[in-house]
Design a protein around this motif. Structure first.
Motif: not given
Length: 436
Positions: A120-137
């Motif tokens: 879903l993230i890829k198909s909807n082009n959700l930019d994970l760079n918008r989020f705090d990198s530590n939170a994503i990790d």
């Protein structure tokens, strides 16, 4: 088990997703997803597994969602007796969305609940760079470390040091500053822990042992052996720091109480310094008791080698249930919850956004009257740390054993003995869980 009808109110719970919407079909390849949301009236069930109020849900989820999708309403199921995650699944209740924390991801994975959002993230082009990198990790690690994303971060906790200016003034002790280490804070606490005119002043309310360990991102268990890894110099440093706090002459009273909360800080007026999760403090304290004395924040202290960082990141997250009949609509709700507009309002209201946007820090707490004029920028000077790696499903057992060690230290046992006994108790707890 009680379902609470809460029409159009899922704001704070879904805000962590900041994406569009999708079908959620689990596949190895990216499938083209039509960003289509039904116009028919639907009800999404949201399970509240982490702290969030009805008012916050309404303000940050319900109202924004209703503005765009007036056909979507919500049922809210709150964690409680009869509605714990295991009980929920056993009863066949399928919440579409789950508001929880990163550390609860393994539990939900064991119950086979969360949808892997990668497609879903890829198909909807959700930019994970918008989020705090530590939170994503953190989400990725708790999701198994194989590229899966079983949740999206929506908010995070940052701790600070509260201090009572009146007590410092009374004893002519200089105020704490941003960027101090624990040794410096303990020295201040020694000068402020005393009884005068029948009033017992507490220089510093110690934190839990595990939270002191957060300042170094220390691991708990070796996944290859399923044995704890706490009997080492780093954890010895943590327990030694705790013992130095507890052993300050005059700290322990007849009740042997070791820690105090933010309500104690504001109500009693006799605690000079106290560490606290700032968003939790803002959400829980009664504003009417915050003006009894002069107080302020400084950045969370840490060990000398880790100055500039605070505790490990502990994001609140939102999950999509793989059994949801409305994955497309639920994903759209997540998108609204993690939008810049909603996240900005959350920040102004005292929630710390999971998005990596500097403006949210300068706006922080703008709508919270009792923190105006405080050193708000100071709390952001201790940056969140990456979570401990490796993570295991047994970490919580070890943290519990470590926190219980405070009483042993207060009883007069030496650090080496307590560390060895804590190791034994933790390993026993892991063995018991393995048997089950």
């Amino acid at each position: 088990m009680k379902l609470i009808r809460f029409a159009s109110s899922i704001v704070l719970i879904t805000a962590l997703a900041g994406c569009s919407q999708g079908t959620g079909a689990k596949d190895d390849k990216v499938v083209s997803v039509q960003p289509k949301v039904t116009n028919e009236p639907i009800t999404l069930t949201l399970y509240q597994h982490a702290a969030i109020s009805n008012e916050e849900i309404d303000k940050f989820i319900v109202q924004p969602v209703q503005k765009k999708y007036p056909n979507i309403s919500f049922n809210i199921v709150r964690k409680g007796t009869g509605t714990n995650p295991e009980e929920l699944v056993a009863a066949g209740i399928v919440p579409d969305l789950i508001y929880t924390t990163d550390a609860n991801t393994p539990l939900w994975r064991e119950l086979d609940v969360p949808e892997d959002l990668s497609t879903l993230i890829k198909s909807n082009n959700l930019d994970l760079n918008r989020f705090d990198s530590n939170a994503i990790d953190a989400v990725k690690v708790y999701s198994g470390g194989n590229g899966a994303m079983y949740a999206l971060p929506v908010a995070q906790n940052i701790a600070g040091l509260l201090y009572n200016k009146d007590i410092f003034d009374k004893f002519a002790v200089p105020y704490p500053k941003d960027g101090m280490n624990w040794d410096e804070i303990i020295q201040l606490a020694r000068k402020l822990t005393k009884t005068e005119n029948g009033v017992r002043y507490i220089g510093l309310s110690p934190d839990t042992v595990s939270r002191l360990g957060y300042g170094l991102s220390l691991p708990y268990v070796n996944p290859a052996t399923n044995k704890t890894t706490i009997n080492n110099d780093n954890w010895k440093k943590v327990l030694t720091t705790m013992k130095e706090m507890i052993d300050i002459p005059g700290f322990l009273g007849e009740d042997k109480k070791l820690t105090y909360g933010t309500n104690d800080f504001f109500k009693n007026g006799n605690i000079a310094m106290l560490t606290a999760w700032v968003p939790d403090m803002i959400a829980s304290v009664d504003p009417s008791i915050t003006d009894k004395f002069q107080w302020d924040f400084v950045s969370l202290p840490n060990y000398s080698e880790a100055i500039g960082t605070g505790r490990i990141i502990t994001p609140h997250t939102i999950m999509l249930n793989k059994q949801s009949k409305y994955k497309n609509e639920a994903f759209q709700v997540m998108s609204i919850f993690t939008s810049d507009e909603v996240q900005a309002e959350m920040s102004k209201s005292g929630k710390i956004s999971a998005l990596a946007k500097a403006d949210f820090q300068t706006q922080y707490g703008a709508n919270v009257p009792f923190i105006q004029g405080k050193n708000i920028s100071g709390i952001f000077k201790s940056k969140t740390r990456k979570i401990n790696d490796p993570l295991t499903e047994y970490d919580a057992l070890v943290r519990s054993a470590l926190d219980a060690a405070s009483k042993e230290l207060a009883a007069g046992k030496d650090v080496n003995t307590v560390l060895r006994e804590t190791e034994e108790k933790a390993n026993k707890a892991i063995e018991e869980k393995l048997k089950k």
